[in-house]
Design a protein around this motif. Sequence first.
Motif, PDB file in Angstrom:
ATOM      1  N   LEU A  11       0.848  -1.193   0.000  1.00 22.71           N
ATOM      2  CA  LEU A  11       0.000   0.000   0.000  1.00 22.71           C
ATOM      3  C   LEU A  11       0.886   1.246   0.000  1.00 22.71           C
ATOM      4  CD1 LEU A  11      -2.663  -1.070   2.669  1.00 22.71           C
ATOM      5  CD2 LEU A  11      -2.729  -1.392   0.205  1.00 22.71           C
ATOM      6  N   SER A  12       2.039   1.130  -0.633  1.00 24.58           N
ATOM      7  CA  SER A  12       2.999   2.237  -0.604  1.00 24.58           C
ATOM      8  C   SER A  12       3.121   2.982  -1.929  1.00 24.58           C
ATOM      9  CB  SER A  12       4.379   1.707  -0.191  1.00 24.58           C
ATOM     10  OG  SER A  12       4.839   0.751  -1.125  1.00 24.58           O
ATOM     11  N   LYS A  17      -0.859   7.793  -1.403  1.00 27.67           N
ATOM     12  CA  LYS A  17      -0.361   8.962  -0.671  1.00 27.67           C
ATOM     13  C   LYS A  17      -1.470   9.854  -0.136  1.00 27.67           C
ATOM     14  CE  LYS A  17       4.157   9.058  -2.717  1.00 27.67           C
ATOM     15  NZ  LYS A  17       5.139   9.734  -3.512  1.00 27.67           N
ATOM     16  N   SER A  18      -2.588   9.906  -0.818  1.00 27.24           N
ATOM     17  CA  SER A  18      -3.680  10.793  -0.383  1.00 27.24           C
ATOM     18  C   SER A  18      -4.762  10.049   0.400  1.00 27.24           C
ATOM     19  CB  SER A  18      -4.305  11.478  -1.599  1.00 27.24           C
ATOM     20  OG  SER A  18      -4.899  10.501  -2.442  1.00 27.24           O
ATOM     21  N   ILE A  19      -4.520   8.781   0.710  1.00 21.68           N
ATOM     22  CA  ILE A  19      -5.501   7.967   1.427  1.00 21.68           C
ATOM     23  C   ILE A  19      -5.273   8.100   2.928  1.00 21.68           C
ATOM     24  CG2 ILE A  19      -6.445   5.637   1.710  1.00 21.68           C
ATOM     25  CD1 ILE A  19      -6.760   6.891  -1.136  1.00 21.68           C
ATOM     26  N   SER A  20      -6.348   8.281   3.669  1.00 19.04           N
ATOM     27  CA  SER A  20      -6.241   8.484   5.117  1.00 19.04           C
ATOM     28  C   SER A  20      -5.730   7.232   5.829  1.00 19.04           C
ATOM     29  CB  SER A  20      -7.600   8.867   5.705  1.00 19.04           C
ATOM     30  OG  SER A  20      -8.462   7.744   5.728  1.00 19.04           O
ATOM     31  N   ARG A  21      -5.162   7.443   7.002  1.00 23.38           N
ATOM     32  CA  ARG A  21      -4.678   6.319   7.820  1.00 23.38           C
ATOM     33  C   ARG A  21      -5.816   5.379   8.182  1.00 23.38           C
ATOM     34  NH1 ARG A  21       0.369   7.711  11.462  1.00 23.38           N
ATOM     35  NH2 ARG A  21       1.304   9.320  10.180  1.00 23.38           N
ATOM     36  N   ASP A  22      -6.982   5.946   8.486  1.00 25.35           N
ATOM     37  CA  ASP A  22      -8.141   5.105   8.822  1.00 25.35           C
ATOM     38  C   ASP A  22      -8.517   4.199   7.652  1.00 25.35           C
ATOM     39  OD1 ASP A  22      -8.491   6.069  11.423  1.00 25.35           O
ATOM     40  OD2 ASP A  22      -9.888   7.634  10.786  1.00 25.35           O
ATOM     41  N   ALA A  23      -8.508   4.749   6.439  1.00 27.38           N
ATOM     42  CA  ALA A  23      -8.858   3.962   5.255  1.00 27.38           C
ATOM     43  C   ALA A  23      -7.827   2.863   5.007  1.00 27.38           C
ATOM     44  CB  ALA A  23      -8.974   4.861   4.030  1.00 27.38           C
ATOM     45  N   ILE A  24      -6.554   3.200   5.129  1.00 27.04           N
ATOM     46  CA  ILE A  24      -5.497   2.210   4.936  1.00 27.04           C
ATOM     47  C   ILE A  24      -5.598   1.107   5.983  1.00 27.04           C
ATOM     48  CG2 ILE A  24      -2.998   1.847   5.046  1.00 27.04           C
ATOM     49  CD1 ILE A  24      -2.715   4.596   3.640  1.00 27.04           C
ATOM     50  N   GLU A  25      -5.876   1.485   7.209  1.00 28.38           N
ATOM     51  CA  GLU A  25      -6.011   0.493   8.279  1.00 28.38           C
ATOM     52  C   GLU A  25      -7.161  -0.461   7.976  1.00 28.38           C
ATOM     53  OE1 GLU A  25      -7.516  -1.209  12.016  1.00 28.38           O
ATOM     54  OE2 GLU A  25      -8.522   0.411  10.935  1.00 28.38           O
ATOM     55  N   LEU A  64     -12.927   8.164  -9.325  1.00 21.44           N
ATOM     56  CA  LEU A  64     -12.472   7.794 -10.664  1.00 21.44           C
ATOM     57  C   LEU A  64     -10.987   7.460 -10.673  1.00 21.44           C
ATOM     58  CD1 LEU A  64     -14.486  10.313 -12.854  1.00 21.44           C
ATOM     59  CD2 LEU A  64     -14.866   7.855 -12.618  1.00 21.44           C
ATOM     60  N   SER A  65     -10.222   8.179  -9.883  1.00 20.90           N
ATOM     61  CA  SER A  65      -8.785   7.922  -9.788  1.00 20.90           C
ATOM     62  C   SER A  65      -8.527   6.542  -9.187  1.00 20.90           C
ATOM     63  CB  SER A  65      -8.127   8.994  -8.925  1.00 20.90           C
ATOM     64  OG  SER A  65      -6.778   8.699  -8.715  1.00 20.90           O
ATOM     65  N   ALA A  66      -9.315   6.167  -8.194  1.00 24.59           N
ATOM     66  CA  ALA A  66      -9.149   4.858  -7.551  1.00 24.59           C
ATOM     67  C   ALA A  66      -9.481   3.726  -8.513  1.00 24.59           C
ATOM     68  CB  ALA A  66     -10.033   4.756  -6.314  1.00 24.59           C
ATOM     69  N   LEU A  67     -10.431   3.970  -9.380  1.00 25.68           N
ATOM     70  CA  LEU A  67     -10.826   2.935 -10.343  1.00 25.68           C
ATOM     71  C   LEU A  67      -9.794   2.802 -11.425  1.00 25.68           C
ATOM     72  CD1 LEU A  67     -14.613   3.715 -10.668  1.00 25.68           C
ATOM     73  CD2 LEU A  67     -13.560   1.825  -9.432  1.00 25.68           C
TER      74      LEU A  67
END
Length: 67
Positions: A11-12, A17-25, A64-67
Amino acid sequence: MKNVKQGAYSLSGSEWKSISRDAIELVKRMLTYDSNNRISAEDALNHIWIKKKVNEPVDTKATLSAL
């Protein structure tokens, strides 16, 4: 090459880079290799990131960027 099915992922990348810590967790907990330790669907729906986001407007550009 290892992959999520083998319990390996990263996930690096720049897209994270713009994803929150909560979302990554939450993503990490959902991708936990050992199903006994993986977050349940119910717990995922009650995760703090979901609770925060449920009432926010959708960010179309980020989606859209995530997709």
